[in-house]
Design a protein around this motif. Structure first.
Motif, mmCIF file in Angstrom:
data_model
loop_
_atom_site.group_PDB
_atom_site.id
_atom_site.type_symbol
_atom_site.label_atom_id
_atom_site.label_comp_id
_atom_site.label_asym_id
_atom_site.label_seq_id
_atom_site.Cartn_x
_atom_site.Cartn_y
_atom_site.Cartn_z
ATOM 1 N N UNK A 63 0.829 -1.201 0.000
ATOM 2 C CA UNK A 63 0.000 0.000 0.000
ATOM 3 C C UNK A 63 0.863 1.250 0.000
ATOM 4 N N UNK A 64 1.870 1.301 0.858
ATOM 5 C CA UNK A 64 2.760 2.465 0.879
ATOM 6 C C UNK A 64 3.511 2.590 -0.443
ATOM 7 N N UNK A 65 3.902 1.445 -1.016
ATOM 8 C CA UNK A 65 4.585 1.485 -2.307
ATOM 9 C C UNK A 65 3.679 2.030 -3.401
ATOM 10 N N UNK A 66 2.418 1.646 -3.371
ATOM 11 C CA UNK A 66 1.468 2.146 -4.361
ATOM 12 C C UNK A 66 1.277 3.655 -4.209
ATOM 13 N N UNK A 80 11.797 1.445 5.796
ATOM 14 C CA UNK A 80 11.220 1.871 7.064
ATOM 15 C C UNK A 80 9.810 2.417 6.837
ATOM 16 N N UNK A 81 8.847 1.825 7.546
ATOM 17 C CA UNK A 81 7.466 2.294 7.415
ATOM 18 C C UNK A 81 7.342 3.746 7.874
ATOM 19 N N UNK A 82 8.052 4.107 8.938
ATOM 20 C CA UNK A 82 7.971 5.472 9.457
ATOM 21 C C UNK A 82 8.515 6.472 8.446
ATOM 22 N N UNK A 83 9.664 6.175 7.876
ATOM 23 C CA UNK A 83 10.275 7.097 6.926
ATOM 24 C C UNK A 83 9.411 7.240 5.669
ATOM 25 N N UNK A 84 8.926 6.119 5.189
ATOM 26 C CA UNK A 84 8.070 6.141 4.001
ATOM 27 C C UNK A 84 6.807 6.953 4.279
ATOM 28 N N UNK A 85 6.191 6.710 5.433
ATOM 29 C CA UNK A 85 4.971 7.420 5.782
ATOM 30 C C UNK A 85 5.178 8.908 5.899
#
Length: 240
Positions: A63-66, A80-85
């Motif tokens: 989802x984050x990649x999309x 990192x989910x935090x950095x991506x978010x």
């Protein structure tokens, strides 16, 4: 086609863009939800809409990649989910007219829907969000009270009524333009069922038959032949 559903969809999306709100548009497959939403967004947010469509349940990394790719961020999304978010939120905050269109929302998990709510924000709203889905979309959203309570507006697509069929189908394709109303209603009762997708399939079969056999004319017999090209479960009168 200028249907009541298209007008209702346009009204809700215009308000979502104006207020950076979340709206939900749902209903059975084949009724024209996605087509209507894309049509409206091409009118009102042609350059600021970021489209995400899901064909199977994505995990949070997918989802984050999309989102990363839809926002055209450079490179690959961080592990990192935090950095991506943070990067995704910053990008939305720097794009004041952004619209996030999420199609096939029924595939999203509760965690994914809660992430979308967090991404949207609250007092500092980051984007208008359009949720579109079929099946159990409404139930999925209801299972996320924080998201459900923040949805500004809903619209549920329904099959075209007989009156809408008579007003819309003759303008939909030339083969129906001069057709008798009773013939159009017969077609709808037995296979169209107020669904544009069903009407599109029937129209393709009939158009091919008329092009390949110039001596044929649109008739109840020819329409019954077109019914035979559809799945048998479609060829039943549907309750109104």
């Amino acid at each position: 086609m200028g249907t009541q559903a298209l007008a209702a969809t346009e009204d809700r999306i215009r308000k979502a863009i104006k207020h950076k709100a979340i709206v939900a548009i749902h209903g059975h497959v084949g009724l024209g939800k996605t087509f209507a939403v894309h049509t409206v967004l091409r009118r009102h947010a042609p350059h600021t809409t970021h489209r995400l469509q899901f064909r199977q349940a994505p995990n949070m990394s997918e989802l984050r990649g999309a989102l990363w790719r839809a926002l055209e961020l450079p490179g690959e999304p961080p592990q990192s989910a935090d950095e991506s978010g943070v990067r995704i939120k910053q990008t939305l905050e720097q794009s004041p007219d952004a619209v996030l269109l999420l199609d096939e929302v029924q595939w999203l998990s509760k965690t994914a829907l809660e992430y979308i709510r967090d991404l949207w924000g609250d007092h500092a709203r980051r984007a208008a969000v359009i949720l579109v889905g079929s099946g159990n979309t409404r139930q999925k959203i209801l299972s996320c009270p924080a998201l459900h309570s923040r949805i500004l507006d809903w619209y549920q697509f329904a099959p075209l009524t007989p009156a809408e069929v008579l007003a819309t189908i003759p303008a939909y394709h030339p083969i129906w333009t001069g057709a008798e109303p009773d013939l159009i209603l017969y077609t709808d009762d037995h296979a169209g069922h107020g669904s544009f997708r069903n009407w599109a399939k029937l129209t393709i079969h009939l158009t091919d038959a008329l092009e390949e056999n110039p001596d044929l004319a649109l008739s109840q017999d020819l329409i019954r032949w077109a019914f035979s090209r559809l799945d048998s479960t479609t060829r039943l009168p549907a309750p109104r």
